[in-house]
Design a protein around this motif. Structure first.
Motif, PDB file in Angstrom:
ATOM      1  N   HIS A 190     -85.612 -79.941 -53.897  1.00 56.19           N
ATOM      2  CA  HIS A 190     -86.877 -79.201 -53.979  1.00 56.19           C
ATOM      3  C   HIS A 190     -87.546 -79.514 -55.314  1.00 56.19           C
ATOM      4  O   HIS A 190     -86.877 -79.654 -56.340  1.00 56.19           O
ATOM      5  CB  HIS A 190     -86.641 -77.691 -53.888  1.00 56.19           C
ATOM      6  N   ASP A 192     -91.238 -78.535 -57.856  1.00 53.45           N
ATOM      7  CA  ASP A 192     -92.322 -77.568 -58.004  1.00 53.45           C
ATOM      8  C   ASP A 192     -93.606 -78.198 -57.459  1.00 53.45           C
ATOM      9  O   ASP A 192     -93.572 -79.283 -56.865  1.00 53.45           O
ATOM     10  CB  ASP A 192     -92.462 -77.130 -59.464  1.00 53.45           C
ATOM     11  N   ALA A 193     -94.725 -77.536 -57.680  1.00 47.12           N
ATOM     12  CA  ALA A 193     -95.988 -78.010 -57.098  1.00 47.12           C
ATOM     13  C   ALA A 193     -96.722 -79.002 -57.991  1.00 47.12           C
ATOM     14  O   ALA A 193     -97.855 -79.393 -57.677  1.00 47.12           O
ATOM     15  CB  ALA A 193     -96.893 -76.816 -56.801  1.00 47.12           C
ATOM     16  N   SER A 238     -92.300 -79.647 -52.406  1.00 50.06           N
ATOM     17  CA  SER A 238     -92.628 -78.291 -52.857  1.00 50.06           C
ATOM     18  C   SER A 238     -93.007 -77.376 -51.700  1.00 50.06           C
ATOM     19  O   SER A 238     -93.766 -76.432 -51.867  1.00 50.06           O
ATOM     20  CB  SER A 238     -93.785 -78.340 -53.862  1.00 50.06           C
ATOM     21  N   HIS A 241     -90.980 -72.788 -51.844  1.00 51.61           N
ATOM     22  CA  HIS A 241     -90.860 -72.272 -53.202  1.00 51.61           C
ATOM     23  C   HIS A 241     -89.838 -71.134 -53.258  1.00 51.61           C
ATOM     24  O   HIS A 241     -89.784 -70.283 -52.373  1.00 51.61           O
ATOM     25  CB  HIS A 241     -92.209 -71.755 -53.697  1.00 51.61           C
ATOM     26  N   GLN A 244     -92.470 -67.540 -55.047  1.00 51.38           N
ATOM     27  CA  GLN A 244     -93.708 -67.667 -54.296  1.00 51.38           C
ATOM     28  C   GLN A 244     -94.934 -67.357 -55.152  1.00 51.38           C
ATOM     29  O   GLN A 244     -96.032 -67.825 -54.856  1.00 51.38           O
ATOM     30  CB  GLN A 244     -93.679 -66.723 -53.087  1.00 51.38           C
ATOM     31  N   PRO A 247     -96.019 -71.328 -58.104  1.00 50.53           N
ATOM     32  CA  PRO A 247     -95.576 -72.621 -57.548  1.00 50.53           C
ATOM     33  C   PRO A 247     -95.092 -73.610 -58.608  1.00 50.53           C
ATOM     34  O   PRO A 247     -94.388 -74.562 -58.287  1.00 50.53           O
ATOM     35  CB  PRO A 247     -96.825 -73.146 -56.836  1.00 50.53           C
ATOM     36  N   ASN A 252     -88.310 -73.367 -58.987  1.00 50.38           N
ATOM     37  CA  ASN A 252     -88.657 -74.041 -57.738  1.00 50.38           C
ATOM     38  C   ASN A 252     -88.075 -75.451 -57.677  1.00 50.38           C
ATOM     39  O   ASN A 252     -87.940 -76.019 -56.595  1.00 50.38           O
ATOM     40  CB  ASN A 252     -90.178 -74.101 -57.576  1.00 50.38           C
TER      41      ASN A 252
END
Length: 307
Positions: A190, A192-193, A238, A241, A244, A247, A252
């Motif tokens: 995973h 992050d954004a 991403s 998350h 939430q 992001p 995350n």
């Protein structure tokens, strides 16, 4: 003569029958109705407080043919006949595995594994300092072990799949513990954004998360985990998350290891077999310890392109 006949006329009076009175029949009908309603609400209450395992047993009982039930036969699904409970030997036990017993064994085994991991972390001076970054819980798929990132202690070099030293230590300590279980595992990476400058047009968070998951697989194997324990390696970028509300939060960025229960493992293996059968080819088996040089090289080349 006429007068004599009139004087001797005989008149017979018959009493009029009284109207039929209603008896107590309505009371009996009302009592039957109330008894039926009481039985109905009692059944509804019992169903509401029953466990899923008990409900499955009740449902199986009503699926069983009367002859098998009277004779004390086993579950109808254990018959080799296409007709439930049929065949020459309705109690033949070469059918499906008892799912309820298997689920109970899984729960017990995974609970014990969780306790073992918790004890190992507390007993190890090296792992104990990383305890805030180790999240262990039970999910519908099995036992999930999440190793999360932090702003002060990242798991990988920035924008790459190069495992840092402390992350390598965690994975190599966990690897041998997973060998003690018959269950297989899945790994997912995973991010992050944070996006690369070119977005998803070239190397993106999808490739990065997959590369990190595969790098974690190699470290588990280097620590002593058998390579055939891995059933699936995924990169989900991403899309899922942990925080939430933020992001871009460090948590995350994580690696998720799931020790699958019997049900989840069977579903994944069946899906893999079905996909291979529909394609008309045998499922490809990845060689243990093999990396993807092109992906690693591309990761290093784009290490400074995330913004």
């Amino acid at each position: 003569m006429v007068m004599s006949e009139a004087l001797h006329r005989i008149i017979i009076k018959r009493p009029v029958a009284a109207a039929h009175k209603h008896g107590g029949g309505w009371k009996i009908a009302y009592a039957d109705f109330m008894t039926a309603m009481m039985a109905f609400f009692l059944v509804m209450w019992l169903l509401a407080i029953s466990t899923p395992k008990q409900l499955a047993g009740i449902a199986e009982h009503f699926k069983m043919p009367l002859k098998v039930a009277v004779n004390g036969g086993q579950k109808s699904s254990t018959s080799t006949s296409v007709i439930p409970g049929g065949g020459t030997d309705p109690t033949h036990a070469d059918g499906e595995v008892k799912q309820a017993d298997s689920d109970a064994d899984d729960v017990k085994r995974l609970d014990e594994l969780k306790q073992r991991l918790d004890n190992m972390i507390e007993a190890s001076p090296v792992l104990k300092q990383f305890r805030p970054q180790l999240l262990i819980d039970i999910t519908p798929e099995g036992l999930r072990i999440q190793i999360v990132d932090s702003s002060n202690r990242p798991m990988f070099d920035r924008s790459s799949a190069i495992v840092v030293s402390y992350m390598r230590t965690i994975l190599r300590e966990i690897g041998p513990v997973l060998n003690g279980q018959p269950n297989k595992i899945t790994l997912s990476g995973h991010t992050d954004a944070t996006l690369y400058t070119q977005g998803d047009k070239s190397y993106s968070n999808w490739e990065l998360s997959a590369d990190r998951a595969n790098a974690s697989r190699r470290e588990l194997i280097a620590g002593g985990m058998q390579d055939n324990k891995v059933l699936r390696v995924m990169g989900v970028a991403s899309s899922m998350h942990l925080n939430q509300d933020d992001p871009l939060a460090p948590v995350n960025r994580r690696i998720s290891i799931v020790v699958l229960n019997h049900r989840a493992q069977t579903e994944i293996e069946s899906a893999n077999a079905a996909n291979a059968a529909s394609a008309g080819v045998k499922p490809a088996v990845a060689q243990p310890g093999t990396a993807r040089p092109s992906a690693v090289k591309l990761s290093a080349a784009h290490s400074d392109r995330r913004i």
